[in-house]
Design a protein around this motif. Structure first.
Motif, PDB file in Angstrom:
ATOM      1  N   THR A  60     -41.171 -22.795  46.122  1.00 40.37           N
ATOM      2  CA  THR A  60     -39.861 -23.700  45.871  1.00 40.37           C
ATOM      3  C   THR A  60     -39.182 -23.465  44.598  1.00 40.37           C
ATOM      4  O   THR A  60     -39.743 -23.513  43.585  1.00 40.37           O
ATOM      5  CB  THR A  60     -40.428 -25.203  46.153  1.00 40.37           C
ATOM      6  OG1 THR A  60     -41.290 -25.324  45.263  1.00 40.37           O
ATOM      7  CG2 THR A  60     -40.793 -25.171  47.703  1.00 40.37           C
ATOM      8  N   VAL A  61     -37.856 -23.912  44.790  1.00 33.96           N
ATOM      9  CA  VAL A  61     -36.963 -23.864  43.470  1.00 33.96           C
ATOM     10  C   VAL A  61     -36.212 -25.131  43.605  1.00 33.96           C
ATOM     11  O   VAL A  61     -35.518 -25.271  44.430  1.00 33.96           O
ATOM     12  CB  VAL A  61     -36.303 -22.640  43.217  1.00 33.96           C
ATOM     13  CG1 VAL A  61     -35.607 -22.684  41.842  1.00 33.96           C
ATOM     14  CG2 VAL A  61     -37.108 -21.261  43.413  1.00 33.96           C
ATOM     15  N   ALA A  85     -34.677 -26.098  51.128  1.00 32.16           N
ATOM     16  CA  ALA A  85     -35.984 -26.717  51.136  1.00 32.16           C
ATOM     17  C   ALA A  85     -36.020 -28.370  51.886  1.00 32.16           C
ATOM     18  O   ALA A  85     -36.986 -28.645  52.237  1.00 32.16           O
ATOM     19  CB  ALA A  85     -36.306 -27.123  49.688  1.00 32.16           C
ATOM     20  N   ASN A  86     -34.979 -28.693  52.146  1.00 31.13           N
ATOM     21  CA  ASN A  86     -34.827 -29.941  52.852  1.00 31.13           C
ATOM     22  C   ASN A  86     -34.203 -30.012  54.133  1.00 31.13           C
ATOM     23  O   ASN A  86     -34.398 -30.905  54.964  1.00 31.13           O
ATOM     24  CB  ASN A  86     -33.903 -30.907  52.007  1.00 31.13           C
ATOM     25  CG  ASN A  86     -34.278 -30.892  50.589  1.00 31.13           C
ATOM     26  OD1 ASN A  86     -35.489 -31.389  50.183  1.00 31.13           O
ATOM     27  ND2 ASN A  86     -33.212 -30.745  49.634  1.00 31.13           N
ATOM     28  N   ASP A  87     -33.797 -28.606  54.758  1.00 28.07           N
ATOM     29  CA  ASP A  87     -33.551 -28.523  56.006  1.00 28.07           C
ATOM     30  C   ASP A  87     -33.339 -27.211  56.375  1.00 28.07           C
ATOM     31  O   ASP A  87     -32.646 -26.294  56.072  1.00 28.07           O
ATOM     32  CB  ASP A  87     -31.921 -29.022  56.009  1.00 28.07           C
ATOM     33  CG  ASP A  87     -31.352 -29.079  57.442  1.00 28.07           C
ATOM     34  OD1 ASP A  87     -31.997 -28.495  58.294  1.00 28.07           O
ATOM     35  OD2 ASP A  87     -30.249 -29.345  57.574  1.00 28.07           O
ATOM     36  N   LEU A  88     -34.552 -26.576  57.215  1.00 34.33           N
ATOM     37  CA  LEU A  88     -34.804 -25.185  57.456  1.00 34.33           C
ATOM     38  C   LEU A  88     -33.564 -24.767  58.147  1.00 34.33           C
ATOM     39  O   LEU A  88     -33.518 -23.477  58.666  1.00 34.33           O
ATOM     40  CB  LEU A  88     -36.089 -25.176  58.284  1.00 34.33           C
ATOM     41  CG  LEU A  88     -37.165 -25.278  57.443  1.00 34.33           C
ATOM     42  CD1 LEU A  88     -38.640 -24.883  57.960  1.00 34.33           C
ATOM     43  CD2 LEU A  88     -37.132 -24.758  55.887  1.00 34.33           C
ATOM     44  N   LEU A 230     -36.587 -23.215  49.478  1.00 37.64           N
ATOM     45  CA  LEU A 230     -37.723 -22.750  50.009  1.00 37.64           C
ATOM     46  C   LEU A 230     -37.534 -21.145  50.091  1.00 37.64           C
ATOM     47  O   LEU A 230     -36.722 -20.810  50.918  1.00 37.64           O
ATOM     48  CB  LEU A 230     -38.060 -23.352  51.235  1.00 37.64           C
ATOM     49  CG  LEU A 230     -39.302 -22.281  51.855  1.00 37.64           C
ATOM     50  CD1 LEU A 230     -40.744 -22.688  50.987  1.00 37.64           C
ATOM     51  CD2 LEU A 230     -39.741 -23.229  53.154  1.00 37.64           C
ATOM     52  N   GLY A 231     -38.187 -20.467  49.356  1.00 39.26           N
ATOM     53  CA  GLY A 231     -38.287 -19.120  49.446  1.00 39.26           C
ATOM     54  C   GLY A 231     -39.585 -18.342  49.827  1.00 39.26           C
ATOM     55  O   GLY A 231     -40.443 -19.038  49.674  1.00 39.26           O
ATOM     56  N   VAL A 232     -39.450 -17.275  50.838  1.00 44.67           N
ATOM     57  CA  VAL A 232     -40.425 -16.822  51.366  1.00 44.67           C
ATOM     58  C   VAL A 232     -40.151 -15.208  51.161  1.00 44.67           C
ATOM     59  O   VAL A 232     -39.218 -14.760  51.393  1.00 44.67           O
ATOM     60  CB  VAL A 232     -40.588 -17.019  52.821  1.00 44.67           C
ATOM     61  CG1 VAL A 232     -41.963 -16.612  53.543  1.00 44.67           C
ATOM     62  CG2 VAL A 232     -40.532 -18.623  53.103  1.00 44.67           C
ATOM     63  N   LEU A 233     -41.268 -14.581  50.484  1.00 35.70           N
ATOM     64  CA  LEU A 233     -41.002 -13.096  49.985  1.00 35.70           C
ATOM     65  C   LEU A 233     -42.168 -12.386  50.574  1.00 35.70           C
ATOM     66  O   LEU A 233     -43.539 -12.779  50.519  1.00 35.70           O
ATOM     67  CB  LEU A 233     -41.032 -13.252  48.431  1.00 35.70           C
ATOM     68  CG  LEU A 233     -41.145 -11.878  47.980  1.00 35.70           C
ATOM     69  CD1 LEU A 233     -39.612 -11.204  48.220  1.00 35.70           C
ATOM     70  CD2 LEU A 233     -40.996 -11.889  46.316  1.00 35.70           C
ATOM     71  N   GLU A 258     -41.471 -16.022  39.320  1.00 35.88           N
ATOM     72  CA  GLU A 258     -41.583 -17.138  38.300  1.00 35.88           C
ATOM     73  C   GLU A 258     -40.178 -17.981  38.582  1.00 35.88           C
ATOM     74  O   GLU A 258     -39.230 -17.629  38.723  1.00 35.88           O
ATOM     75  CB  GLU A 258     -41.398 -16.507  36.964  1.00 35.88           C
ATOM     76  CG  GLU A 258     -42.657 -15.513  36.833  1.00 35.88           C
ATOM     77  CD  GLU A 258     -42.421 -14.792  35.573  1.00 35.88           C
ATOM     78  OE1 GLU A 258     -43.217 -14.818  34.404  1.00 35.88           O
ATOM     79  OE2 GLU A 258     -41.578 -13.864  35.453  1.00 35.88           O
ATOM     80  N   VAL A 259     -40.455 -19.500  38.437  1.00 34.46           N
ATOM     81  CA  VAL A 259     -39.615 -20.406  38.260  1.00 34.46           C
ATOM     82  C   VAL A 259     -39.242 -20.896  36.929  1.00 34.46           C
ATOM     83  O   VAL A 259     -40.272 -21.306  36.194  1.00 34.46           O
ATOM     84  CB  VAL A 259     -39.704 -21.512  39.348  1.00 34.46           C
ATOM     85  CG1 VAL A 259     -38.699 -22.718  39.180  1.00 34.46           C
ATOM     86  CG2 VAL A 259     -39.984 -20.800  40.905  1.00 34.46           C
TER      87      VAL A 259
END
Length: 284
Positions: A60-61, A85-88, A230-233, A258-259
């Motif tokens: 998450t960022v 991140a608050n609304d997919l 929300l990142g998914v890698l 990294e964030v």
């Protein structure tokens, strides 16, 4: 049937028509580069996630933070999904990003979200592979043309049951992050940014191709989060995609995310972009 009809007498004239850019992008809102540079200068690392080879992970960022995807042990490509991140329901729109910026993105270009939101999600601020450009085969890096390797296409072409395609990796990682079932997570997975992947279309047949990625340990792609993300890698099972795709044979390596958070006040005057201003009346 494979026979092609005879070409008309004016075939060459039709082919010679000059192309027109569909979406001239010189009116897109421009990033405030001076502000971004100043904010990044004293930003500190607040989180990191390692994505294992042939697997996926989430991160998450917050809006206004930076995130960096790095090659750390060997040449490896990654498939990236982004969500609000608050609304997919607001997710990355690779097709519109491609239409606005081109087949591959680099510094100064953005990842855009889907309808009805259609706003910048993330802005590329540093690309250590930006030097690559477009090679003699028409290949370039960080594409928005490939969909992601998936077990359904693998099954269609080979009859196999391979579970570590990027689609499945992303599905598992999203399900784990959200605490939902795989069947609920899977429809949320979408076309990706192929980070570090070197791809293009063949000149003769127009087929999607891949070639060995130029990425090396220490190379990275860094972005500024325009909204909460929300990142998914997925660390692709093709490794550097030089030969294998969706298999256990290619050499694969982890990816590091990294964030970085700017100091308090560094982004004074900046706001997340609003959702698209279209009134959604659709003519009624």
């Amino acid at each position: 049937m494979t026979d092609q009809p005879n070409a008309p007498a004016d075939a060459e004239a039709r082919r010679a028509v000059k192309p027109v850019i569909c979406y001239p992008n010189d009116t897109l809102p421009a990033p405030d580069w001076a502000l971004y540079r100043a904010a990044r200068a004293d930003a500190v690392k607040v989180d990191e996630v390692t994505v294992p080879p042939r697997d996926g992970a989430s991160f998450t960022v917050k809006a206004g933070q930076f995130f960096r995807i790095s090659s750390v042990e060997g040449p490896q490509v990654g498939d990236l999904n982004l969500f609000n991140a608050n609304d997919l329901s607001e997710r990355f729109y690779s097709g519109k990003t491609r239409a606005l910026h081109g087949t591959h993105i680099t510094t100064g270009e953005r990842m855009w979200s889907c309808h009805p939101y259609l706003r910048p999600m993330a802005t590329v601020t540093t690309d250590t592979l930006g030097w690559y450009g477009i090679d003699e085969f028409g290949g370039s890096v960080h594409d928005v043309i490939g969909t992601r390797c998936d077990p359904y296409t693998n099954n269609l072409l080979s009859g196999g049951q391979y579970h570590h395609c990027c689609h499945s990796n992303l599905t598992r990682a999203l399900a784990d992050h959200e605490g939902i079932a795989l069947l609920e997570a899977e429809p949320q997975v979408h076309d990706v940014l192929n980070v570090f992947m070197c791809t293009g279309f063949t000149r003769d047949t127009g087929q999607y191709f891949m070639k060995a990625s130029p990425v090396r340990p220490g190379d990275y792609l860094e972005m500024f989060a325009e909204i909460d993300l929300l990142g998914v890698l997925s660390a692709c099972p093709g490794g550097d995609c030089s030969s294998e795709h969706s298999s256990d044979e290619a050499a694969c390596y982890p990816l590091l995310v990294e964030v970085f958070a700017p100091s308090e006040g560094a982004l004074d005057g900046w706001d997340s972009p609003p959702v698209n201003g279209y009134d959604r009346s659709h003519g009624r």
